[in-house]
Design a protein around this motif. Sequence first.
Motif, PDB file in Angstrom:
ATOM      1  N   PRO A 334       0.850  -1.190   0.000  1.00 36.89           N
ATOM      2  CA  PRO A 334       0.000   0.000   0.000  1.00 36.89           C
ATOM      3  C   PRO A 334       0.890   1.246   0.000  1.00 36.89           C
ATOM      4  O   PRO A 334       1.931   1.264   0.659  1.00 36.89           O
ATOM      5  N   LEU A 335       0.487   2.265  -0.749  1.00 32.56           N
ATOM      6  CA  LEU A 335       1.304   3.480  -0.822  1.00 32.56           C
ATOM      7  C   LEU A 335       1.458   4.117   0.552  1.00 32.56           C
ATOM      8  O   LEU A 335       2.546   4.583   0.928  1.00 32.56           O
ATOM      9  N   VAL A 336       0.375   4.123   1.339  1.00 29.85           N
ATOM     10  CA  VAL A 336       0.393   4.626   2.707  1.00 29.85           C
ATOM     11  C   VAL A 336      -0.380   3.652   3.599  1.00 29.85           C
ATOM     12  O   VAL A 336      -1.166   2.844   3.105  1.00 29.85           O
ATOM     13  N   LYS A 337      -0.180   3.763   4.904  1.00 35.89           N
ATOM     14  CA  LYS A 337      -0.816   2.830   5.840  1.00 35.89           C
ATOM     15  C   LYS A 337      -2.149   3.388   6.355  1.00 35.89           C
ATOM     16  O   LYS A 337      -2.410   3.376   7.556  1.00 35.89           O
ATOM     17  N   LYS A 338      -2.969   3.882   5.481  1.00 35.67           N
ATOM     18  CA  LYS A 338      -4.263   4.424   5.893  1.00 35.67           C
ATOM     19  C   LYS A 338      -5.187   4.516   4.689  1.00 35.67           C
ATOM     20  O   LYS A 338      -4.833   4.083   3.586  1.00 35.67           O
ATOM     21  N   ASP A 339      -6.377   5.055   4.909  1.00 39.79           N
ATOM     22  CA  ASP A 339      -7.360   5.324   3.843  1.00 39.79           C
ATOM     23  C   ASP A 339      -7.822   4.058   3.135  1.00 39.79           C
ATOM     24  O   ASP A 339      -8.231   4.107   1.966  1.00 39.79           O
ATOM     25  N   GLY A 340      -7.740   2.919   3.778  1.00 42.09           N
ATOM     26  CA  GLY A 340      -8.220   1.677   3.177  1.00 42.09           C
ATOM     27  C   GLY A 340      -7.250   1.009   2.233  1.00 42.09           C
ATOM     28  O   GLY A 340      -7.554  -0.062   1.687  1.00 42.09           O
ATOM     29  N   LEU A 341      -6.064   1.586   2.038  1.00 42.17           N
ATOM     30  CA  LEU A 341      -5.093   0.992   1.117  1.00 42.17           C
ATOM     31  C   LEU A 341      -4.515  -0.333   1.637  1.00 42.17           C
ATOM     32  O   LEU A 341      -4.367  -1.283   0.859  1.00 42.17           O
ATOM     33  N   PRO A 342      -4.170  -0.444   2.940  1.00 38.02           N
ATOM     34  CA  PRO A 342      -3.698  -1.738   3.436  1.00 38.02           C
ATOM     35  C   PRO A 342      -4.721  -2.853   3.260  1.00 38.02           C
ATOM     36  O   PRO A 342      -4.371  -3.980   2.897  1.00 38.02           O
ATOM     37  N   GLU A 343      -5.980  -2.533   3.486  1.00 34.58           N
ATOM     38  CA  GLU A 343      -7.034  -3.544   3.337  1.00 34.58           C
ATOM     39  C   GLU A 343      -7.129  -4.013   1.880  1.00 34.58           C
ATOM     40  O   GLU A 343      -7.304  -5.206   1.602  1.00 34.58           O
ATOM     41  N   LYS A 344      -7.018  -3.070   0.960  1.00 30.84           N
ATOM     42  CA  LYS A 344      -7.087  -3.423  -0.460  1.00 30.84           C
ATOM     43  C   LYS A 344      -5.881  -4.271  -0.863  1.00 30.84           C
ATOM     44  O   LYS A 344      -6.021  -5.241  -1.627  1.00 30.84           O
ATOM     45  N   GLU A 387      -5.908   5.876  -6.284  1.00 22.78           N
ATOM     46  CA  GLU A 387      -6.658   5.657  -7.526  1.00 22.78           C
ATOM     47  C   GLU A 387      -7.162   4.225  -7.638  1.00 22.78           C
ATOM     48  O   GLU A 387      -8.157   3.964  -8.300  1.00 22.78           O
ATOM     49  N   THR A 388      -6.430   3.293  -6.994  1.00 19.62           N
ATOM     50  CA  THR A 388      -6.827   1.883  -7.051  1.00 19.62           C
ATOM     51  C   THR A 388      -8.251   1.682  -6.542  1.00 19.62           C
ATOM     52  O   THR A 388      -9.003   0.854  -7.057  1.00 19.62           O
ATOM     53  N   LEU A 389      -8.613   2.472  -5.532  1.00 18.80           N
ATOM     54  CA  LEU A 389      -9.955   2.324  -4.953  1.00 18.80           C
ATOM     55  C   LEU A 389     -11.046   2.743  -5.927  1.00 18.80           C
ATOM     56  O   LEU A 389     -12.207   2.319  -5.800  1.00 18.80           O
ATOM     57  N   ASN A 390     -10.659   3.540  -6.923  1.00 20.11           N
ATOM     58  CA  ASN A 390     -11.645   4.011  -7.910  1.00 20.11           C
ATOM     59  C   ASN A 390     -11.641   3.180  -9.184  1.00 20.11           C
ATOM     60  O   ASN A 390     -12.701   2.858  -9.726  1.00 20.11           O
ATOM     61  N   ASP A 391     -10.420   2.841  -9.684  1.00 23.97           N
ATOM     62  CA  ASP A 391     -10.364   2.178 -10.996  1.00 23.97           C
ATOM     63  C   ASP A 391      -9.946   0.709 -10.937  1.00 23.97           C
ATOM     64  O   ASP A 391      -9.816   0.057 -11.976  1.00 23.97           O
ATOM     65  N   ASN A 392      -9.694   0.178  -9.736  1.00 21.65           N
ATOM     66  CA  ASN A 392      -9.271  -1.219  -9.585  1.00 21.65           C
ATOM     67  C   ASN A 392      -8.037  -1.557 -10.424  1.00 21.65           C
ATOM     68  O   ASN A 392      -7.918  -2.663 -10.965  1.00 21.65           O
ATOM     69  N   CYS A 393      -7.129  -0.579 -10.525  1.00 23.92           N
ATOM     70  CA  CYS A 393      -5.850  -0.793 -11.192  1.00 23.92           C
ATOM     71  C   CYS A 393      -4.716  -0.530 -10.208  1.00 23.92           C
ATOM     72  O   CYS A 393      -4.872   0.232  -9.248  1.00 23.92           O
ATOM     73  N   VAL A 394      -3.582  -1.169 -10.438  1.00 22.01           N
ATOM     74  CA  VAL A 394      -2.414  -1.006  -9.584  1.00 22.01           C
ATOM     75  C   VAL A 394      -1.187  -0.720 -10.438  1.00 22.01           C
ATOM     76  O   VAL A 394      -1.222  -0.893 -11.658  1.00 22.01           O
ATOM     77  N   THR A 395      -0.099  -0.293  -9.773  1.00 23.67           N
ATOM     78  CA  THR A 395       1.159  -0.070 -10.485  1.00 23.67           C
ATOM     79  C   THR A 395       2.032  -1.301 -10.341  1.00 23.67           C
ATOM     80  O   THR A 395       2.341  -1.728  -9.233  1.00 23.67           O
ATOM     81  N   LEU A 396       2.412  -1.890 -11.472  1.00 27.59           N
ATOM     82  CA  LEU A 396       3.259  -3.083 -11.499  1.00 27.59           C
ATOM     83  C   LEU A 396       4.677  -2.652 -11.877  1.00 27.59           C
ATOM     84  O   LEU A 396       4.894  -2.080 -12.944  1.00 27.59           O
TER      85      LEU A 396
END
Length: 429
Positions: A334-344, A387-396
């Motif tokens: 996760p980019l940061v440890k908040k805002d639902g990113l760790p869960e995703k 952005e992942t939470l909106n478009d379901n895309c990640v950076t590879l």
Amino acid sequence: MVLLHENIVGIDSAIFMHPTIWKASGHVDAFNDPLIDNRDSKKRYRADVLIEDQIAKYDEKIAKEVAKAAKKYGDAFNEQEFRSTNARVLEHQQKRDALHERYTRAMNAGPDLNELRQIILDEEIVCPISGTKNWTEVRQFNLMFSTEMGSTAEGSMKVYLRPETAQGIFVNYLNVQKTGRMKIPFGIAQIGKAFRNEIVARQFIFRMREFEQMEMQFFVKPGTELEWFKKWKETRLKWHKALGFGDDHYRFHDHEKLAHYANAATDIEFLMPFGFKEVEGIHSRTNFDLSQHEKFSGKNIKYFYREEQLENGETRVVLKLPAALAPVKLAVMPLVKKDGLPEKAREIIDGLKFHFNCKYAEKDSIGKRYRRQDAIGTPYCVTVDHETLNDNCVTLRDRDTMRQERVPIADLDRLIADRVSITSLLKTL
């Protein structure tokens, strides 16, 4: 050691190993005790133990003089002044120091054992059984148990029961480093049986022929071993004292004679009912063991990381394992440890972990996390951002090129499989 340290792993090595291992380690030639017999009692003793007991007797005489004076003078007693002025104490101390210095020289005199016997004679040390000083010459006795392995007597090979657990760690060092994805500094620990052909089994657990040994070998960058030696001394003594048996029951005892593999060594001793005895040894073994096993086996067990110069002037360390052979295929961050990113990120790992060995990483900056994965050879990193939470895309991100691309989460399984599978490797051959 293993549970509380992320960079220490546990193994269970073999009890029977190739006899050349013990030749390489020095045990065949140097794992000896200096033994002396009393002709009257027919009993055998370790010459070094007899002399160390004599040194301890001088310490006991000094302690008795101090205790007697302390009782006599009560609160007015000044121990430091008494030790520096009392004639009897000074006499005992002088004899003790002279014996200690002579003993140290004798133990470091190599194969010549005559001085050890002469010390025993000069100090008039007697046999505890016969009470006589009728001693034989001092001889070296190898402590390893030997047996034979093979289907016939003619075709058998002499093998040894391991006298310690350390060598099983050293010969498996590179296997553990690769499969455990370890990087310097790291440790390997194990608990297991060890066997020693003790002539006189005595003193509770200290002179046993079969015993359980716990050992950890810690591998560090050459040139830093004495720094780590000091650190482990402090760490281990702190651990022992935390057990609550009393801080004054522990002490360090530096070795007078260093083993052939060491450049520093000390014991942590505990006050047993029969005096201070070793409960743990801490040695700086240098690179002796690994170098010897490399020499005798003819196998290169060194490992290096590649250091690359980046365009911005920085450097990075990268282990360029083929993706199909890399132990960790993918790291999700996760980019940061908040805002639902760790869960995703956890959700993504749950969808991929049955197909690939994945790691989750959220500590430190994203750049440091990338570098950490580069160093252990992880070929791909996935970063979850807002952005992942909106478009379901990640950076590879690709380890070797450091190129980043935006991909749908739904395509990750296929994309990673195409790049890290054995099939993909075979296509390049």
